[in-house]
Design a protein around this motif. Structure first.
Motif, mmCIF file in Angstrom:
data_model
loop_
_atom_site.group_PDB
_atom_site.id
_atom_site.type_symbol
_atom_site.label_atom_id
_atom_site.label_comp_id
_atom_site.label_asym_id
_atom_site.label_seq_id
_atom_site.Cartn_x
_atom_site.Cartn_y
_atom_site.Cartn_z
ATOM 1 N N ASN A 19 -58.077 -20.894 -47.408
ATOM 2 C CA ASN A 19 -58.646 -20.382 -48.980
ATOM 3 C C ASN A 19 -57.796 -19.736 -49.809
ATOM 4 O OD1 ASN A 19 -61.667 -21.794 -48.884
ATOM 5 N ND2 ASN A 19 -61.683 -20.573 -46.992
ATOM 6 N N PRO A 20 -58.629 -19.690 -51.100
ATOM 7 C CA PRO A 20 -57.560 -18.753 -51.802
ATOM 8 C C PRO A 20 -58.424 -17.318 -51.563
ATOM 9 C CG PRO A 20 -59.356 -19.853 -52.872
ATOM 10 C CD PRO A 20 -59.310 -20.383 -51.166
ATOM 11 N N ALA A 21 -56.656 -15.967 -51.453
ATOM 12 C CA ALA A 21 -57.352 -14.642 -51.713
ATOM 13 C C ALA A 21 -57.969 -14.139 -52.045
ATOM 14 C CB ALA A 21 -56.420 -13.794 -51.948
ATOM 15 N N GLU A 22 -58.435 -12.887 -51.936
ATOM 16 C CA GLU A 22 -60.003 -12.540 -53.238
ATOM 17 C C GLU A 22 -59.200 -13.358 -54.845
ATOM 18 O OE1 GLU A 22 -62.307 -8.366 -53.573
ATOM 19 O OE2 GLU A 22 -60.153 -8.501 -52.662
ATOM 20 N N ILE A 23 -58.536 -12.613 -54.496
ATOM 21 C CA ILE A 23 -57.777 -12.984 -56.139
ATOM 22 C C ILE A 23 -56.767 -13.698 -55.825
ATOM 23 C CG2 ILE A 23 -57.395 -11.664 -58.363
ATOM 24 C CD1 ILE A 23 -58.270 -9.217 -57.268
ATOM 25 N N ALA A 24 -56.411 -14.320 -56.841
ATOM 26 C CA ALA A 24 -55.497 -15.136 -57.336
ATOM 27 C C ALA A 24 -55.477 -15.953 -58.446
ATOM 28 C CB ALA A 24 -56.082 -17.153 -56.138
ATOM 29 N N TYR A 25 -54.217 -16.335 -58.939
ATOM 30 C CA TYR A 25 -53.624 -16.788 -59.844
ATOM 31 C C TYR A 25 -53.334 -17.969 -60.096
ATOM 32 C CZ TYR A 25 -51.830 -16.811 -64.237
ATOM 33 O OH TYR A 25 -51.162 -17.467 -65.557
ATOM 34 N N TYR A 26 -53.988 -18.630 -61.261
ATOM 35 C CA TYR A 26 -53.233 -20.343 -60.908
ATOM 36 C C TYR A 26 -52.597 -20.469 -62.390
ATOM 37 C CZ TYR A 26 -56.283 -21.033 -56.868
ATOM 38 O OH TYR A 26 -56.181 -21.150 -55.930
ATOM 39 N N ASP A 27 -52.133 -21.173 -62.761
ATOM 40 C CA ASP A 27 -51.040 -21.168 -63.432
ATOM 41 C C ASP A 27 -52.123 -22.433 -65.238
ATOM 42 O OD1 ASP A 27 -48.523 -20.809 -63.506
ATOM 43 O OD2 ASP A 27 -48.571 -21.727 -61.717
ATOM 44 N N GLY A 28 -53.300 -23.081 -64.278
ATOM 45 C CA GLY A 28 -54.351 -23.287 -65.376
ATOM 46 C C GLY A 28 -55.073 -24.457 -64.561
ATOM 47 N N CYS A 29 -56.003 -24.456 -64.853
ATOM 48 C CA CYS A 29 -57.741 -24.790 -64.221
ATOM 49 C C CYS A 29 -58.579 -26.155 -65.030
ATOM 50 C CB CYS A 29 -58.690 -23.752 -64.201
ATOM 51 S SG CYS A 29 -60.159 -24.096 -63.529
ATOM 52 N N VAL A 30 -58.319 -26.724 -64.054
ATOM 53 C CA VAL A 30 -59.273 -28.285 -64.193
ATOM 54 C C VAL A 30 -60.794 -28.153 -63.207
ATOM 55 C CG1 VAL A 30 -59.738 -30.104 -64.459
ATOM 56 C CG2 VAL A 30 -57.223 -29.942 -64.182
ATOM 57 N N GLU A 31 -61.903 -27.833 -64.483
ATOM 58 C CA GLU A 31 -63.420 -27.515 -64.000
ATOM 59 C C GLU A 31 -63.912 -28.422 -63.832
ATOM 60 O OE1 GLU A 31 -66.534 -25.121 -65.861
ATOM 61 O OE2 GLU A 31 -65.506 -23.980 -64.737
ATOM 62 N N VAL A 32 -64.326 -29.609 -62.670
ATOM 63 C CA VAL A 32 -64.812 -30.378 -63.439
ATOM 64 C C VAL A 32 -66.687 -30.363 -61.999
ATOM 65 C CG1 VAL A 32 -64.284 -32.676 -61.463
ATOM 66 C CG2 VAL A 32 -62.899 -31.905 -62.160
ATOM 67 N N ASP A 33 -67.562 -31.047 -63.050
ATOM 68 C CA ASP A 33 -68.217 -30.834 -62.822
ATOM 69 C C ASP A 33 -68.849 -32.150 -61.948
ATOM 70 O OD1 ASP A 33 -71.353 -30.422 -62.270
ATOM 71 O OD2 ASP A 33 -71.533 -30.218 -64.641
ATOM 72 N N LEU A 34 -69.006 -32.577 -60.212
ATOM 73 C CA LEU A 34 -69.370 -33.502 -60.444
ATOM 74 C C LEU A 34 -70.299 -33.560 -59.798
ATOM 75 C CD1 LEU A 34 -67.956 -32.085 -56.184
ATOM 76 C CD2 LEU A 34 -66.557 -33.782 -58.250
ATOM 77 N N SER A 35 -71.743 -33.280 -60.372
ATOM 78 C CA SER A 35 -72.991 -34.052 -60.716
ATOM 79 C C SER A 35 -72.748 -34.835 -61.690
ATOM 80 C CB SER A 35 -73.649 -32.288 -60.319
ATOM 81 O OG SER A 35 -73.750 -31.766 -61.951
ATOM 82 N N ALA A 36 -72.031 -34.246 -63.215
ATOM 83 C CA ALA A 36 -72.005 -35.526 -64.276
ATOM 84 C C ALA A 36 -71.181 -36.091 -64.312
ATOM 85 C CB ALA A 36 -71.354 -34.179 -65.295
ATOM 86 N N VAL A 37 -70.470 -36.632 -63.067
ATOM 87 C CA VAL A 37 -69.467 -37.613 -63.311
ATOM 88 C C VAL A 37 -70.612 -38.615 -62.934
ATOM 89 C CG1 VAL A 37 -67.188 -38.587 -61.306
ATOM 90 C CG2 VAL A 37 -67.174 -36.680 -61.966
ATOM 91 N N ARG A 38 -69.980 -39.814 -63.475
ATOM 92 C CA ARG A 38 -70.364 -41.131 -63.458
ATOM 93 C C ARG A 38 -69.365 -42.357 -62.570
ATOM 94 N NH1 ARG A 38 -74.053 -38.221 -62.440
ATOM 95 N NH2 ARG A 38 -75.971 -38.154 -63.440
ATOM 96 N N PRO A 39 -69.477 -43.311 -63.266
ATOM 97 C CA PRO A 39 -68.947 -44.715 -62.242
ATOM 98 C C PRO A 39 -68.091 -44.814 -63.258
ATOM 99 C CG PRO A 39 -71.288 -45.203 -61.342
ATOM 100 C CD PRO A 39 -71.121 -43.650 -62.485
ATOM 101 N N MET A 40 -66.576 -45.011 -62.991
ATOM 102 C CA MET A 40 -65.513 -45.078 -64.125
ATOM 103 C C MET A 40 -65.354 -46.431 -63.795
ATOM 104 S SD MET A 40 -65.533 -41.806 -65.214
ATOM 105 C CE MET A 40 -63.715 -41.867 -65.990
ATOM 106 N N ILE A 41 -64.460 -47.001 -64.578
ATOM 107 C CA ILE A 41 -63.478 -47.889 -64.761
ATOM 108 C C ILE A 41 -61.844 -47.618 -65.245
ATOM 109 C CG2 ILE A 41 -64.127 -49.034 -67.016
ATOM 110 C CD1 ILE A 41 -63.629 -52.115 -65.502
ATOM 111 N N ALA A 42 -60.857 -48.069 -64.481
ATOM 112 C CA ALA A 42 -59.499 -47.404 -65.435
ATOM 113 C C ALA A 42 -58.956 -49.127 -66.041
ATOM 114 C CB ALA A 42 -58.607 -46.926 -64.927
ATOM 115 N N LEU A 43 -59.430 -49.214 -67.194
ATOM 116 C CA LEU A 43 -58.849 -51.113 -67.365
ATOM 117 C C LEU A 43 -57.026 -50.646 -67.752
ATOM 118 C CD1 LEU A 43 -61.462 -51.565 -70.961
ATOM 119 C CD2 LEU A 43 -61.020 -52.057 -68.594
ATOM 120 N N PRO A 44 -56.768 -52.199 -67.758
ATOM 121 C CA PRO A 44 -55.290 -51.782 -67.595
ATOM 122 C C PRO A 44 -54.468 -51.211 -68.837
ATOM 123 C CG PRO A 44 -56.164 -54.308 -67.269
ATOM 124 C CD PRO A 44 -57.212 -52.927 -67.974
ATOM 125 N N PHE A 45 -53.810 -50.941 -68.736
ATOM 126 C CA PHE A 45 -52.248 -50.789 -67.959
ATOM 127 C C PHE A 45 -51.823 -49.896 -67.037
ATOM 128 C CE2 PHE A 45 -52.307 -54.250 -70.087
ATOM 129 C CZ PHE A 45 -52.504 -55.342 -69.527
#
Length: 768
Positions: free
Chosen positions: A284-310
């Motif tokens: 696990n990360p420490a009590e305070i951890a620094y990251y160079d960026g953050c991608v926040e993903v709300d898993l409950s909002a994800v819906r079935p996807m398709i990646a079209l060519p190419f």
């Protein structure tokens, strides 16, 4: 669904994301000030890298790995290179799998010759050998090797075991050779980006849906390029480890360096069920951890996807696709025209049914992304007592290993799938790179595999044929199969999603067939070779001045390794450097090989001590002698080689042949705006090619023009920021400015030596 932060963040207690600009909140939450220097050390990645770093600096890492792995497209070349460099035995566990050239369908005996070479090498040098059809490379490593706090290096770009607490890296063969010789993996400390997961995926949403949503958000903007993606947040525990593995392997498609996940009780259970409870520890990360960026993903909002060519980043939710179907398909058809360049035709609008659905012709679920136990079970639930139909649509399923296969069989899931008309195949990576289930001309295949690059599915526009792949999750592929090929979102299909019984792992197949040679090398073993297994040709050291002739100029936004050296049936020639080189750029620039060979012939004349009989070359040297400081240059001491210009080459596979094939044809350099991945740039350097960048656009030169670079060896000892070069055409020597991004001292010496093999031979001669 996915949110990107435009600044660094602090993660507090593993739960609270605090933007760097609001650092005062850290004290409110912890009673401590936000000390960035200390918080940088609080990431999971920092701890693992520090434990494997052999240098005295965390800014310039020198990593030694715990284990390595390669498959049958790469291990022959790696072992041949290491042997030529003086290797006597494998100094760390090295797993050789046979999951790429498994079918032995092309080239007579040459694929199985490679397999038996691998078995003999495992015996001779003390390795682990996984025979064909037993497991795909990454599933075997998940089941048998990956563990918390480890680092694993693989010669496949999808070497990702972060969901098991392993920081794994996919690189070209040269980096594995270095480990085999006791050397280190040398990199600047990578940045770390938090992938903060919250919520829980809906039952009809699979790992490919989550992965494609992330890839869509971060690929084109380079948000995580060459960084470590660290998965944190409560959402991690909403997914089983098998599910996480399916998300994790797709991090490669973001161009990140590696990935790591926090671990929990489910990680522990996974390792226990695979008889490796000792490989678990809480990360696990420490009590305070620094990251160079953050991608926040709300898993409950994800819906079935398709990646079209190419490309995997060309993603839409399936609802978004149907909301604007004709316009999106028209855009895809336009992209296909660009790919085909008039040599073939690919259409999609004619695949719209009268009721407004998109009709696809093929489905595939398999490999390291799709063939996991959970995905196949969900597909079986969906298709139970249903039918794929008797039309064009067909479905193939490749369980990722024999233990997965046998459990699915014993539980009856394979019978349910076969009763629906699906075809069950063995563990094989072929559909992912064009060596299995190549669709019909003008067909669209939907696949739970890792990539959908142009023609990667095996079609050949140069022969008037073209197919394409869209990436989807196994759940929506199965729903589509149940609707006989009409593209269907799992969300809109009635099924008891999420009802997955525990996987009962049984490794009897491994105990019966996998050769376990680690720690018991038998040097007297004869290497088993075949007529297609050839040594690397000799490479010359770099001269002080070089003359480059442009053999190809590619202005595409991105050039993939599949375009640099095609996959599919050409993979059978991976153990024959000169034979494989005949296919270099064959799908992108079919004239390249002829041009490169003509340039190479000039250099061969020079090396033989003969003045090349070429009128154009004489004019070029006359121009060179007009350049200040070059008046007395001796043409017989100027190395002549080819160069490829591409805007952004190297996206995709780690295969070193994307670089080595250029080198064996006399390539001396690439000139680029940007390298798409670190691994391709590393491959260029390990094969002695100078990784130039161009300041400005490539308007000053075209194919067949000469570029003269004086004093290049001296430049490689300098700061690399400004390397003068001259385009020689139209009676003038026009200056262009090249530069090279930072290289280690060893990388500079490798290029000067001509390649990694030469570098190591020189080192042996010096007794080092």
């Amino acid at each position: 669904m996915v949110k990107l932060y435009d600044e660094g963040v602090y993660l507090v207690h593993g739960a609270e994301v605090v933007p760097e600009s609001e650092a005062d909140k850290v004290r409110q939450l912890t009673g401590k000030d936000a000390d960035k220097a200390t918080a940088l050390q609080g990431t999971i990645a920092w701890g693992i890298l520090e434990a494997h770093n052999t240098s005295d600096s965390m800014e310039r890492l020198k990593i030694k790995f715990d284990a390595m792995t390669s498959h049958d497209i790469t291990f022959v070349g790696i072992i041949q290179t290491a042997r030529a460099s003086g290797m006597e035995r494998f100094p760390l566990p090295y797993v050789l799998t046979n999951c790429h050239n498994s079918l032995c369908a092309v080239g007579g005996t040459i694929n199985d010759d490679d397999h038996l070479f691998g078995l003999s090498a495992a015996k001779k040098y003390g390795g682990i050998y996984v025979p064909p059809h037993i497991a795909v490379i990454h599933q075997y490593m998940r089941e048998s090797f990956a563990g918390c706090g480890k680092m694993i290096l693989g010669s496949d770009s999808h070497t990702r075991y972060g969901a098991l607490g392993t920081l794994a890296v996919g690189e070209g063969g040269g980096e594995l050779v270095k480990q085999l010789l006791g050397d280190t993996y040398d990199i600047a400390r990578p940045g770390v980006v938090a992938i903060y997961l919250k919520g829980k995926p809906a039952p009809f949403v699979g790992p490919h849906d989550v992965a494609l949503a992330i890839v869509r958000a971060v690929y084109k903007n380079g948000y995580v390029k060459n960084k470590v993606m660290e998965f944190v947040g409560s959402g991690v525990s909403s997914m089983t480890t098998d599910y996480r593995n399916g998300v994790d392997v797709m991090t490669t498609e973001t161009t990140c360096l590696s990935s790591i996940w926090r671990t929990d009780g489910d990680t522990k259970t996974f390792l226990e069920r695979h008889h490796r409870e000792g490989d678990y520890k809480e990360l696990n990360p420490a009590e305070i951890a620094y990251y160079d960026g953050c991608v926040e993903v709300d898993l409950s909002a994800v819906r079935p996807m398709i990646a079209l060519p190419f490309h995997p980043s060309n993603g839409y939710t399936i609802d978004e696709l149907y909301g604007n179907l004709k316009d999106i398909l028209q855009e895809t058809e336009a992209a296909a025209e660009k790919v085909a360049e008039g040599r073939a035709r690919f259409t999609l609008l004619d695949k719209i049914t009268p009721d407004g659905k998109l009709l696809v012709q093929q489905g595939v679920i398999g490999g390291c992304a799709g063939g996991n136990y959970t995905n196949v079970v969900e597909a079986a639930h969906c298709l139970k007592e249903r039918s794929c139909g008797d039309g064009e649509f067909c479905l193939s399923i490749y369980p990722s290993s024999q233990p997965v296969f046998t459990d699915l069989d014993r539980k009856g899931f394979l019978a349910d799938l076969m009763d629906a008309g699906a075809v069950i195949r063995t563990a094989f990576c072929g559909p992912c790179f064009g060596a299995g289930d190549t669709p019909a001309n003008n067909a669209l295949s939907i696949r739970h595999t890792t990539r959908n690059f142009p023609n990667r599915e095996g079609s050949k526009p140069g022969q008037g044929q073209m197919a394409a792949v869209a990436l989807m999750d196994a759940r929506s592929i199965a729903a589509t199969a149940a609707n006989e090929g009409k593209l269907t979102s799992a969300e809109n299909f009635e099924c008891q999603w999420g009802d997955v019984p525990e996987h009962d792992y049984d490794d009897r197949a491994y105990r019966a067939r996998v050769y376990q040679g680690w720690g018991r090398a038998a040097p007297e073993t004869e290497l088993r070779s075949g007529p297609n297994i050839k040594p690397w040709p000799e490479m010359e050291p770099l001269t002080e001045n070089v003359l480059l002739r442009v053999a190809s100029k590619i202005l595409d936004e991105v050039t993939t390794t599949d375009e640099l050296i095609p996959s599919g049936e050409t993979s059978s020639f991976r153990s024959n450097p000169l034979g494989l080189a005949e296919f270099t750029l064959s799908r992108r620039d079919p004239e390249y090989v002829g041009r490169a060979k003509a340039i190479q012939a000039l250099e061969e004349e020079r090396r033989a001590g003969r003045q090349p009989d070429d009128a154009g070359l004489k004019e070029v040297f006359a121009l060179i002698k007009k350049i200040p400081g070059q008046e007395s240059v001796d043409p017989m001491k100027v190395e002549i080689g080819s160069v490829v210009y591409a805007n952004r080459p190297g996206d995709g596979s780690a295969r070193e042949q994307a670089a080595s094939c250029q080198r064996v044809l006399g390539g001396l350099a690439n000139i680029v705006q940007e390298y798409a991945t670190k691994r391709y740039r590393s491959n260029c350097m390990n094969w002695g090619m100078i990784p130039f960048h161009l300041k400005g656009r490539p308007d000053a030169f075209d194919v067949d023009d000469y570029i003269y670079v004086p004093d290049i060896r001296r430049a490689l000892d300098d700061d690399l920021k400004d390397i003068p070069a001259y385009v020689l055409k139209d009676g003038r020597a026009s200056k262009v400015c090249l530069y090279v991004q930072d290289m280690t001292a060893e990388e500079r010496e490798i290029i000067k030596a001509g390649c990694l093999i030469n570098f190591n031979r020189n080192r042996r001669k010096r007794g080092k």
